[in-house]
Design a protein around this motif. Structure first.
Motif, mmCIF file in Angstrom:
data_model
loop_
_atom_site.group_PDB
_atom_site.id
_atom_site.type_symbol
_atom_site.label_atom_id
_atom_site.label_comp_id
_atom_site.label_asym_id
_atom_site.label_seq_id
_atom_site.Cartn_x
_atom_site.Cartn_y
_atom_site.Cartn_z
ATOM 1 N N GLY A 1 39.512 28.148 -19.913
ATOM 2 C CA GLY A 1 38.868 29.010 -19.177
ATOM 3 C C GLY A 1 39.100 30.508 -19.194
ATOM 4 N N SER A 2 40.668 30.424 -19.821
ATOM 5 C CA SER A 2 40.937 31.991 -19.741
ATOM 6 C C SER A 2 40.255 32.859 -20.893
ATOM 7 N N TYR A 3 39.471 32.069 -21.513
ATOM 8 C CA TYR A 3 38.798 32.500 -22.643
ATOM 9 C C TYR A 3 37.125 32.772 -22.507
ATOM 10 N N ASP A 4 36.765 32.385 -21.093
ATOM 11 C CA ASP A 4 35.583 32.461 -20.562
ATOM 12 C C ASP A 4 35.319 33.977 -20.188
ATOM 13 N N PRO A 5 34.101 34.404 -20.947
ATOM 14 C CA PRO A 5 33.686 35.855 -20.555
ATOM 15 C C PRO A 5 33.048 35.954 -19.146
ATOM 16 N N GLU A 6 32.544 34.788 -18.713
ATOM 17 C CA GLU A 6 32.114 34.747 -17.281
ATOM 18 C C GLU A 6 33.363 34.504 -16.348
ATOM 19 N N LYS A 7 34.525 34.442 -16.781
ATOM 20 C CA LYS A 7 35.779 34.379 -15.919
ATOM 21 C C LYS A 7 35.663 33.164 -15.067
ATOM 22 N N GLN A 8 34.986 31.985 -15.495
ATOM 23 C CA GLN A 8 35.313 30.679 -14.879
ATOM 24 C C GLN A 8 36.540 29.969 -15.278
ATOM 25 N N LEU A 9 37.794 30.210 -14.839
ATOM 26 C CA LEU A 9 38.915 29.760 -15.402
ATOM 27 C C LEU A 9 39.231 28.323 -15.128
ATOM 28 N N ILE A 10 38.488 27.521 -14.360
ATOM 29 C CA ILE A 10 38.607 26.069 -14.211
ATOM 30 C C ILE A 10 37.542 25.466 -14.761
ATOM 31 N N ILE A 11 37.676 24.438 -15.714
ATOM 32 C CA ILE A 11 36.706 23.767 -16.077
ATOM 33 C C ILE A 11 36.724 22.177 -15.233
ATOM 34 N N ASP B 1 24.365 16.949 -14.398
ATOM 35 C CA ASP B 1 24.259 18.340 -14.430
ATOM 36 C C ASP B 1 26.000 18.775 -14.708
ATOM 37 N N ASP B 2 26.715 17.998 -13.902
ATOM 38 C CA ASP B 2 28.072 18.490 -14.181
ATOM 39 C C ASP B 2 28.580 18.394 -15.526
ATOM 40 N N PHE B 3 28.153 17.489 -16.259
ATOM 41 C CA PHE B 3 28.599 17.465 -17.792
ATOM 42 C C PHE B 3 27.870 18.556 -18.389
ATOM 43 N N GLU B 4 26.754 19.257 -18.130
ATOM 44 C CA GLU B 4 26.271 20.118 -18.694
ATOM 45 C C GLU B 4 26.779 21.306 -18.249
ATOM 46 N N LYS B 5 27.263 21.462 -17.429
ATOM 47 C CA LYS B 5 28.220 22.731 -16.937
ATOM 48 C C LYS B 5 29.515 22.621 -17.623
ATOM 49 N N VAL B 6 30.066 21.865 -17.920
ATOM 50 C CA VAL B 6 31.199 21.602 -18.778
ATOM 51 C C VAL B 6 30.889 21.919 -20.045
ATOM 52 N N TYR B 7 29.851 21.302 -20.718
ATOM 53 C CA TYR B 7 29.394 21.861 -22.037
ATOM 54 C C TYR B 7 29.274 23.425 -22.034
ATOM 55 N N GLU B 8 28.261 23.865 -21.081
ATOM 56 C CA GLU B 8 27.999 25.423 -21.210
ATOM 57 C C GLU B 8 29.521 26.285 -21.014
ATOM 58 N N GLN B 9 30.339 25.884 -20.131
ATOM 59 C CA GLN B 9 31.898 26.398 -20.016
ATOM 60 C C GLN B 9 32.567 26.445 -21.485
ATOM 61 N N CYS B 10 32.243 25.102 -22.192
ATOM 62 C CA CYS B 10 33.214 24.907 -23.356
ATOM 63 C C CYS B 10 32.766 25.676 -24.468
ATOM 64 N N VAL B 11 31.126 26.190 -24.546
ATOM 65 C CA VAL B 11 30.617 26.712 -25.625
ATOM 66 C C VAL B 11 31.049 28.313 -25.366
ATOM 67 N N ARG B 12 31.062 28.781 -24.165
ATOM 68 C CA ARG B 12 31.548 30.067 -23.909
ATOM 69 C C ARG B 12 32.892 30.258 -24.204
ATOM 70 N N CYS B 13 33.759 29.408 -23.881
ATOM 71 C CA CYS B 13 35.275 29.531 -24.044
ATOM 72 C C CYS B 13 35.542 29.401 -25.533
#
Length: 158
Positions: free
Chosen positions: A118-128, A137-149
């Motif tokens: 999460g330290s690479y997330d441009p949206e600053k969501q540090l914790i996945i 929906d929670d799995f979808e959110k993990v996917y989206e965070q992983c894509v950004r990071c």
């Protein structure tokens, strides 16, 4: 086994059935699409022994299928060698981080850079956050965070 390249990244979460195999699959697809997958060794592992030998969570697999991201993994635990064999060990939360740092201290020649993915997330969501007890929906959110990071991580390392 992933092809051994000049760079390496190990994605880590608690059980290696939800977050880290998603991050591994997302990063492998990005590296493949960018034509650099042969330059990388990409894998994932767990800090715990809970799920060793198990496939990724079916909800994570369904999420990856929906996004056309190939996922093939069997859960395993982080080993001492991983701290010497990987350039980066990218984990999902503070609990993973403290466990990895504790394990790294027991490895004489530990050279891996242990960081929060999460330290690479441009949206600053540090914790996945772990979606295990959550919904699709929670799995979808993990996917989206992983894509950004993973997008940012790959950019910094190409």
């Amino acid at each position: 086994m992933a092809t051994t390249g000049s760079k390496s990244a190990l994605f880590v979460c608690l059980g290696n059935i939800c977050r880290s195999p998603i991050a591994e699959a997302v990063f492998r697809k990005m590296a493949t699409d960018a034509g650099v997958v042969d330059k990388w060794r990409i894998d994932s592992a767990a800090t715990s022994t809970y799920e060793i030998g198990n496939p990724p969570d079916h909800r994570g697999q369904a999420c990856m299928k929906k996004h056309d991201v190939p996922m093939k993994h069997v859960a395993k635990q982080v080993t001492k060698d991983d701290f010497m064999d990987f350039d980066y060990i990218l984990c999902m939360d503070e609990s993973n981080m403290s466990e990895l740092n504790r394990k790294a201290k027991a490895v004489k020649n530990s050279s891996a850079k242990v960081e929060l993915l999460g330290s690479y997330d441009p949206e600053k969501q540090l914790i996945i956050n772990d979606p295990y007890y959550g919904s699709d929906d929670d799995f979808e959110k993990v996917y989206e965070q992983c894509v950004r990071c993973c997008t940012a991580f790959l950019k910094m390392n190409s």
